[in-house]
Scaffold this motif. Sequence first.
Motif, mmCIF file in Angstrom:
data_model
loop_
_atom_site.group_PDB
_atom_site.id
_atom_site.type_symbol
_atom_site.label_atom_id
_atom_site.label_comp_id
_atom_site.label_asym_id
_atom_site.label_seq_id
_atom_site.Cartn_x
_atom_site.Cartn_y
_atom_site.Cartn_z
ATOM 1 N N ASN A 134 -5.498 70.449 58.481
ATOM 2 C CA ASN A 134 -4.882 71.017 59.329
ATOM 3 C C ASN A 134 -5.044 70.143 60.546
ATOM 4 O O ASN A 134 -5.302 69.087 61.279
ATOM 5 C CB ASN A 134 -4.861 72.241 59.634
ATOM 6 N N LEU B 146 3.578 76.809 55.391
ATOM 7 C CA LEU B 146 2.775 76.843 56.430
ATOM 8 C C LEU B 146 3.712 77.814 57.485
ATOM 9 O O LEU B 146 2.893 78.462 58.313
ATOM 10 C CB LEU B 146 3.166 75.269 57.393
ATOM 11 N N THR C 62 -3.398 73.127 55.339
ATOM 12 C CA THR C 62 -2.577 73.293 53.472
ATOM 13 C C THR C 62 -3.676 72.006 52.587
ATOM 14 O O THR C 62 -4.124 71.710 53.336
ATOM 15 C CB THR C 62 -1.965 71.869 53.896
ATOM 16 N N VAL D 292 6.561 73.382 50.544
ATOM 17 C CA VAL D 292 4.727 73.183 51.724
ATOM 18 C C VAL D 292 5.875 73.216 53.090
ATOM 19 O O VAL D 292 4.849 73.999 53.850
ATOM 20 C CB VAL D 292 4.746 71.901 52.555
#
Length: 1305
Positions: A529, A21, A485, A17
């Motif tokens: 976020n 990002l 996410t 993840v």
Amino acid sequence: MQLKIMPKKKRLSAGRVPLILFLCQMISALEVPLDPKLLEDLVQPPTITQQSPKDYIIDPRENIVIQCEAKGKPPPSFSWTRNGTHFDIEKDPLVTMKPGSGTLVINIMSEGKAETYEGVYQCTARNERGAAISNNIVVRPSRSPLWTKEKLEPITLQSGQSLVLPCRPPVGLPPPIIFWMDNSFQRLPQSERVSQGLNGDLYFSNVLPEDTREDYICYARFNHTQTIQQKQPISVKVVSVDELNDTIAANLSDTEVYGAKLNRERPPTFLIPEGNTSNKEELRGNVLSLECIAEGLPTPLIYWMKEEGTLPFNRTYYKNFQKTLQILQVSEADSGNYQCIAKNALGSIHHTISVTVKAAPYWITAPQNLVLSPGENGALICRANGNPKPRISWLSNGVPIEIAPDDPSRKIDGDTIIFSNVQERSSAVYQCNASNEYGYLLANAFVNVLAEPPRILTSANTLYQVIANRPALLDCAFFGSPLPTIEWFKGAKGSALHEDIYVLHDNGTLEIPVAQKDSTGTYTCVARNKLGMAKNEAHLEIKDPTRIIKQPEFSVVQRGSTVSFECKVKHDHTLIPTVLWLKDKGELPNDGRFTIDKDHLVVTDVSDDDNGTYTCVANTTLDNVSASAVLIVVAPTPTPAPIYDVPNPPFDLELTDQLDKSVQLSWTPGDDNNSPITKFIIEYEDAMHEAGLWHHQTEVPGTQTTTQLKLSPYVIYTFRVMAENSLGRSLPSERSEQYLTKAAEPDKNPTTVEGLGSEPDNLVITWKPLNGFESNGPGLQYKVSWRQKDGDDEWTSVVVANVSKYIVSGTPTFVPYLIKVQALNDVGFAPEPAVVMGHSGEDLPMVAPGNVQVTVVNSTLAEVHWDPVPLKSIRGHLQGYRIYYWKAQSSSKRNRRHIEKKILTFQGSKTHGMLLGLEPFSNYTLNVRVVNGKGEGPASPDRVFGTPEGVPSAPSSLKIINPTLDSLTLEWDPPSHPNGILTEYILKYQPINSTHELGPLVDLKIPANKTRWTLKNLNFSTRYKFYFNAQTSAGSGSQITEEGITTVDEGKMAGILPPDVGAGKAVNPRINKLTVAAAETYANISWEYEGREHVNFYVEYGVVGSKEEWRKEIINGSRSFFGLKGLMPGTAYKVRVGAEGDSGFVSSEDMFETGPAMASRQVDIATQGWFIGLMCAVALLILILLIVCFIRRNKGGKYPVKEKEDAHADPEIQPMKEDDGTFGEYSDAEDHKPLKKGSRTPSDRTVKKEDSDDSLVDYGEGVNGQFNEDGSFIGQYSGKKEKEPAEGNESSEAPSPVNAMNSFV
């Protein structure tokens, strides 16, 4: 709404993840979705969405529209530059900008010119977040200019030469499309020999006579303005070798010989390109076109190759009969040397083209929009390539970045701008410009710094229904800055989904690859976020699949029976299925025999058309299944009917009893197919002389299977047999074995043996040779023998090869020979041949005919007598005698270059002949020559004779001039053919009243030296008809007619006034009693006037039905009449009279028609219908009797002569053609002309005489004429002209008129 198209799948992993990002922040693939609710409050820099092309060619006939559309939040404002400076559209009333858009509309339809607005335009779209700019838009009006006027000379060239027809179209914008057509707008055919080059020129590798035409036209089509311009037609004449030899021979003396080979074959040479090498430069991505066009004879073919390489297989095409090589989507790898080779039977030539591929800039990585949140990092990458390498430059909000406001968060590193720790003020639109000498690329990419919490864009509580064991996709489109996410949860208290059975896509979609019943439930999507979190629920239901548990089965049924197909379906109880039946993948026939009952399809009374595949399709809202079965329809099994057909081919051919000239052939018949064989046909093939060609040998009855065949020597025989019955002939049998017969001597000699001389000292012996089958053996030759007929010489013989001609040289002139030709081969001689007689070559006669006498019969006919020449002096076959005669030129015509001589040929040994069609009162000269197969002998001494006077032709013209109240003046031209000395003119005239009745006839004689005469004491305003002819001592000639009108008596017309006017009473002014007396080209107008005195009148007139304005004629004084002149004959006019000044009144309109005097309306028996019909019937009957008479007596042509000549005509006259002795025919083109109507005359009042000459000289068409043995005319008169003796050897041909009586036969 999804954020983006679904990318490659990847498994959800907690460790990946942060990497995802980071990549999103650096590369910033995030793009603002076009969701209307999101855009309402989301700030975004401008983005150009639509713009006109860089090179913008406009139609000058329409308004100019330069497009510029952009999106952004807030909506952007627009401005324009033109040629690098600000374009203030408010100052130009013709320029407007569309509301809410940057598109410019320039109104040139009402006023203004397109050329005024040529230039380079650039649009800028700006809002508070930045400014985006368009490409430089070069605006140019299209042009389709005309061809410059030029005088194109006709092109004449020899057959076989090369030719280039230039097109050179006018320079247009964009360039025109070129094509060649003829006057009928048909494209000219093209081939390997004739083709159009890339430059538009038309190339001929070699020309042929069929290339001759006068309408080679180059067309230029300007597609932008939809116009086609045409070049002046080019005339090309191709002269064949025979025509050129004839032309050259005509200009050479008799002793010169022209033997050059004019259309010599030659190896190829290139018409285009020139030289041995050339260079070609092309841009990457374009179509590379290489062209080679060659000339030569025979026509060369073109081949292409690439040195040190091969042509790309899937991008190479050949056009224009392989003269053009095209490579699509050319790249740098296609650079190199290309060779074109032109080749024909005489050689080859090659040309090398060096190709260099350059490239305008093209993207490797175009800059993409960046959406960043405050404090994030990112980069704009602009990478392009080209040849030469393009230069990269950056702009910020349309301003070069070097002079743009400084931004501490950005750093420029060549083709990359790196952003770090961006803030909201870092938002801008950046432009990347990549350019080289071949073009440029411009890309806008914005950096939008946003701080936005997550948003879920997919509708809440969406229900998804999926069939078990199939993939399930649950959407979760999102937006946020920084990039959120995504996590998915199942159930109210479930944990994040990260097992292997789930796949999470970058756009937030959750995929269940194989959905099961336990996958049913509620799923939650959560977006996070640093600024917040958003979530959305979705519901998933798993349904049972639809299945067919009882499928239709394959069936074979007999015609007329019933068939049933079953289709039982099982499905999820919550879904409603529909069942559809198909036949051969289409709908069932619209026929009552097809019925559907629950799970069954039933077809009754089955026919052959019902054969096929039947399919059952079960559909639900989520899935569909199908099953098929085949139906075969067969007929019942009755007793088979007998088959009637042609026989089967015979077989087992066998050759026995093989002898030298015979063999026995036997065979086995094939099945007769229920129809008895009536006969067998035997054919043979001669494999030695005519392989592959079958000949008929014999036929035998159908009951016979063996036959004895007669054979010829030295033949390789192969036989085949065919059987025939009442239904036809069978196919041929298989070939028999080959059989070679022994050689033997020939059993026949050549046929058609002839002996004729081609020169005075030779004898040419010709024959028809034997064919290979008749040779009977190898080594076929001929023994040629000859000797003089009247001498004691022995036979002279020579053996020649298998040819058809032998020439004996050194023979005396025109001597009879005995000739024979015998065949022989390696085995022996043929039987003794027959003897034929021939003659050696002829020479020109040596002696001229003597004692030439001329007897003049009448003014157009003379008889000529002469003594025959000795037979020995003829030196050839006597063809006849030829008379040359010509008319003596008058003193006014002696300066002419040629004397027109006429020729008559009389067949055989005739010693007299008739000269017809002579001109009266003329002097003629003639001579006589003898003619044989070689040509003419010398001429006899010239004899001079004259013809007596005849009647004259009609006067050439007759005019009526200077008409007055009581007089008319006649003016004329003498007859064109006086045919003697004119003695006087005869004038007859009579008046014609208003009802077209003729008055008394007055005769008048006028001296011959007059050409003008005035008649006085005539009645005013009266029409007269005149008859006029000339006289000689031989009598009166044809007459010419004309009509004229005396003028109006003005005094009498002016004196006709109403009594009231004379008394001075006050009356209302008016014009009445308007009358018109019309002739062919003028009209007399008169009227009565009531009113005050001293009124000036005018006359207005015009053509009836015409839209033209009235024509007006002012009348001086107060006359009540007027003459209109210059009118058109046979035309309807309208007329009215008015008064000038205050009164302003006009008469009512009247109509009249001009035209010829209709003398046919006279009460005259010659113009009555019954009389004309009677005369036509009598004339037709006489004509038919004459034709029958002449056909029965002459079987040939006829010629008209005058009545005086008929009395002296030679009854033995029989026309014949000179060349072959057959009978000829004559016609006169004048006989086919339509008769002139009545007394209609031209508008200038001049009557032109139609020339009519009875001379048969005018009727001939060939080069000579002939008489038969009794002196009658058998040939054609010639228009051949010869020079005066002092003029040398030149001559010219005059065209001959058509024969006089050809239309009667």
